[in-house]
Enzyme design. Sequence first.
Site, PDB file in Angstrom:
ATOM      1  CG  ASN A 152      36.372  22.438   3.630  1.00 22.79           C
ATOM      2  OD1 ASN A 152      35.692  22.158   4.929  1.00 22.79           O
ATOM      3  ND2 ASN A 152      37.376  22.468   3.306  1.00 22.79           N
ATOM      4  CE  LYS A 175      26.888  24.669  14.160  1.00 22.44           C
ATOM      5  NZ  LYS A 175      27.134  24.894  12.900  1.00 22.44           N
ATOM      6  CB  ALA A 177      29.465  24.189   8.121  1.00 22.01           C
ATOM      7  N   GLY A 228      37.857  23.851  11.738  1.00 19.57           N
ATOM      8  CA  GLY A 228      37.127  25.380  11.095  1.00 19.57           C
ATOM      9  C   GLY A 228      38.396  26.600  10.950  1.00 19.57           C
ATOM     10  CB  SER A 229      38.255  30.077  10.953  1.00 19.19           C
ATOM     11  OG  SER A 229      37.076  30.084  11.674  1.00 19.19           O
ATOM     12  CD  GLU A 249      42.963  18.301  12.652  1.00 18.40           C
ATOM     13  OE1 GLU A 249      44.299  19.004  12.249  1.00 18.40           O
ATOM     14  OE2 GLU A 249      43.582  17.665  13.696  1.00 18.40           O
ATOM     15  CG  LEU A 250      41.949  25.848  14.659  1.00 18.11           C
ATOM     16  CD1 LEU A 250      42.871  26.349  15.042  1.00 18.11           C
ATOM     17  CD2 LEU A 250      40.744  25.423  14.504  1.00 18.11           C
ATOM     18  CB  CYS A 283      42.032  23.047   5.270  1.00 16.51           C
ATOM     19  SG  CYS A 283      42.063  21.558   5.982  1.00 16.51           S
ATOM     20  CD  GLU A 385      42.688  29.258   5.697  1.00 16.81           C
ATOM     21  OE1 GLU A 385      42.006  29.198   5.997  1.00 16.81           O
ATOM     22  OE2 GLU A 385      42.440  27.624   5.713  1.00 16.81           O
TER      23      GLU A 385
HETATM   24  P1  NDP Z   1      33.887  28.631  10.288  1.00 14.96           P
HETATM   25  O1  NDP Z   1      35.257  28.511  11.690  1.00 14.96           O
HETATM   26  O2  NDP Z   1      33.828  29.727  10.218  1.00 14.96           O
HETATM   27  O3  NDP Z   1      33.080  27.734  11.166  1.00 14.96           O
HETATM   28  C1  NDP Z   1      33.801  26.008  10.906  1.00 14.96           C
HETATM   29  C2  NDP Z   1      32.071  25.698  12.086  1.00 14.96           C
HETATM   30  O4  NDP Z   1      31.875  26.349  13.261  1.00 14.96           O
HETATM   31  C3  NDP Z   1      30.315  25.773  11.497  1.00 14.96           C
HETATM   32  O5  NDP Z   1      30.264  25.281  11.697  1.00 14.96           O
HETATM   33  C4  NDP Z   1      30.525  27.172  12.446  1.00 14.96           C
HETATM   34  O6  NDP Z   1      29.393  27.563  12.355  1.00 14.96           O
HETATM   35  C5  NDP Z   1      31.155  27.222  13.650  1.00 14.96           C
HETATM   36  N1  NDP Z   1      31.266  28.408  14.544  1.00 14.96           N
HETATM   37  C6  NDP Z   1      30.944  29.824  14.195  1.00 14.96           C
HETATM   38  N2  NDP Z   1      31.310  29.814  15.531  1.00 14.96           N
HETATM   39  C7  NDP Z   1      31.236  29.283  16.324  1.00 14.96           C
HETATM   40  C8  NDP Z   1      31.792  30.180  17.224  1.00 14.96           C
HETATM   41  N3  NDP Z   1      31.328  30.854  18.151  1.00 14.96           N
HETATM   42  N4  NDP Z   1      31.570  28.931  17.897  1.00 14.96           N
HETATM   43  C9  NDP Z   1      31.251  27.575  17.721  1.00 14.96           C
HETATM   44  N5  NDP Z   1      31.165  27.009  16.703  1.00 14.96           N
HETATM   45  C10 NDP Z   1      31.351  28.412  15.741  1.00 14.96           C
HETATM   46  O7  NDP Z   1      34.977  28.139   9.320  1.00 14.96           O
HETATM   47  P2  NDP Z   1      34.184  27.864   7.782  1.00 14.96           P
HETATM   48  O8  NDP Z   1      33.089  27.135   8.175  1.00 14.96           O
HETATM   49  O9  NDP Z   1      34.013  28.899   7.555  1.00 14.96           O
HETATM   50  O10 NDP Z   1      35.762  26.940   7.102  1.00 14.96           O
HETATM   51  C11 NDP Z   1      36.683  26.635   6.732  1.00 14.96           C
HETATM   52  C12 NDP Z   1      37.991  27.018   8.284  1.00 14.96           C
HETATM   53  O11 NDP Z   1      37.682  25.710   8.167  1.00 14.96           O
HETATM   54  C13 NDP Z   1      38.738  27.661   6.925  1.00 14.96           C
HETATM   55  O12 NDP Z   1      39.885  28.395   7.514  1.00 14.96           O
HETATM   56  C14 NDP Z   1      39.594  25.983   6.507  1.00 14.96           C
HETATM   57  O13 NDP Z   1      41.288  26.660   6.760  1.00 14.96           O
HETATM   58  C15 NDP Z   1      40.065  25.223   7.432  1.00 14.96           C
HETATM   59  N6  NDP Z   1      38.941  23.711   7.890  1.00 14.96           N
HETATM   60  C16 NDP Z   1      40.532  23.545   7.873  1.00 14.96           C
HETATM   61  C17 NDP Z   1      40.546  22.310   8.263  1.00 14.96           C
HETATM   62  C18 NDP Z   1      41.638  21.038   8.708  1.00 14.96           C
HETATM   63  O14 NDP Z   1      41.564  19.789   8.783  1.00 14.96           O
HETATM   64  N7  NDP Z   1      42.634  22.308   9.919  1.00 14.96           N
HETATM   65  C19 NDP Z   1      39.883  21.282   6.926  1.00 14.96           C
HETATM   66  C20 NDP Z   1      39.054  21.630   6.589  1.00 14.96           C
HETATM   67  C21 NDP Z   1      38.526  22.937   6.871  1.00 14.96           C
HETATM   68  P3  NDP Z   1      28.467  27.814  10.728  1.00 14.96           P
HETATM   69  O15 NDP Z   1      28.812  27.488   9.774  1.00 14.96           O
HETATM   70  O16 NDP Z   1      26.775  28.606  11.165  1.00 14.96           O
HETATM   71  O17 NDP Z   1      29.464  29.261  10.756  1.00 14.96           O
END
Ligand code: NDP
Length: 487
Positions: A152, A175, A177, A228-229, A249-250, A283, A385
Amino acid sequence: MISELSGKLFIGGRWTAGAGARIAVKNPATDEVIGEIAASTADEINQAVAAARQAFRGWADLPAKARSAALHRLGDAIAADADRMARIMTMEQGKPLNEARGEILKLAEACHFYAEEAVRVHGEIVPGDTTDHHSLVLREPIGVVGAITPWNYPAELVGWKLCASLAAGCTIVIKPADLTPFTALAIAEKVEEAKIPAGVVNVVTGPGSVVGQALVEHPGVDKIAFTGSSAVGLRIQQSATTVKRMSLELGGNCPMIVTETADLDAAVKGAVRRSFRNMGQICIAINRVYVARPIYEAFLAKVKVAAEKLTIGNGIDRPDADLGAMASADPLAKTKEHLADALAKGARLVTGGAAPEGEEFAHGHFFRPTVVADCTHAMKVMSEETFGPLLGIAPYDGLDEAIAHANDTPYGLASYVYAKDMDEVRYLSTRLDYGNVAVNNVDAGVMNAPYGGRKQSGVGYEHGREGMLEYFNFKHVRIRHDDPKGR
Ligand code: NDP
């Protein structure tokens, strides 16, 4: 531009064509393939970690002034190339060009912020527990950081980890996205241009479940910095096979409370900006608003007008549009699912609810900013979310009811308050169980203050001095002195 980065990895200061399978990257506004990335192989991941390990001692031992100067050079190189980098981001992520440019400039700002912090890493001298001892508390860089980032904010979410790591003296393997890899690779080009030593910054690409997971499990990685999530964050926390420091940071499910004393126009402006910016894929997006009942209908009427004024377009052709395409089909599908759920459970559609019409929107992932009212907590829009352009609104009858609803979530990232009465402001900001509370504004995250969630929204902080502390180990050096009079 993108073709030069297609299939490339940046390891040990060298650009290589990845040996692994290719994954297509699409422009979400048109669904056209714009390039491809390589799924990094186990061997390439090992090479990247080894390069970061090899570069670590030299980088950590540099005078802080030298690391600071390198970060300033990086910030300058990024700012100078902001137009091209923004174009890359818009093509892979979908946000309008002007907004992408703003994000690139904020990345440059992060470089300069942490360049200045790099020279202010002060330890402590702690009084001894006996008169013949004293203690030094030193800050030492953790080592090799594995940074895993979402799609994002493809520049800033890489940048906060990169800049704080480098300022602290850590080296890093990034690494990004799969949806938005080229912004990270473009940042690596700037790292090279800024003459940051080989191996200090490395970028590998490929599926998170394979490449990200390999970094999590790698014994040569000392810390994981992940955004990420919550589901993936939890998996990362549970699946590391060696003990590592982690900052996670989730996800969020961020509430806003608008009291009867609020400046209504300011509250509406804030709600619309922070709900729909980046198509709600933030997020800290406002997911749900609780409005004091006496001003509820007036708030809805104004939100409808403000949401309908937002312009949408292909971010390249309409650089100044308010909104672009959503980054992929998945967040769009989730938005539609949450909308259908709300309507089925009795919510009132205030505005939006469908994709904009016209040839411009025929192939991309577009949706109108959508507002639903009279929501309850049984609806997904209020309790999960959405990560899309959907806002749920409900009335409340007393501050404690609003606070109870706002806190009724497993998340704790950001919350928002609009109120003029200082007693209300104080009460709400102390009771809201969130890492960030923005009052009469919607900028919960700024560079000079800590930004982080609690509960299922994560552990650790980015931004500010606190963000840099995440990249240090403390070392206690306890020194015994002989009594000079005894000599
Ligand atoms: P994901 O958790 O699906 O992916 C985030 C990253 O993790 C990507 O690079 C992804 O790779 C990688 N990943 C996926 N599976 C694994 C694994 N098993 N081990 C290690 N890395 C992995 O999140 P999104 O990309 O869908 O982003 C959206 C989410 O991020 C939302 O929930 C949002 O709230 C959160 N977010 C939080 C923020 C914060 O500051 N708290 C800021 C921005 C977003 P790949 O791309 O290949 O899937």
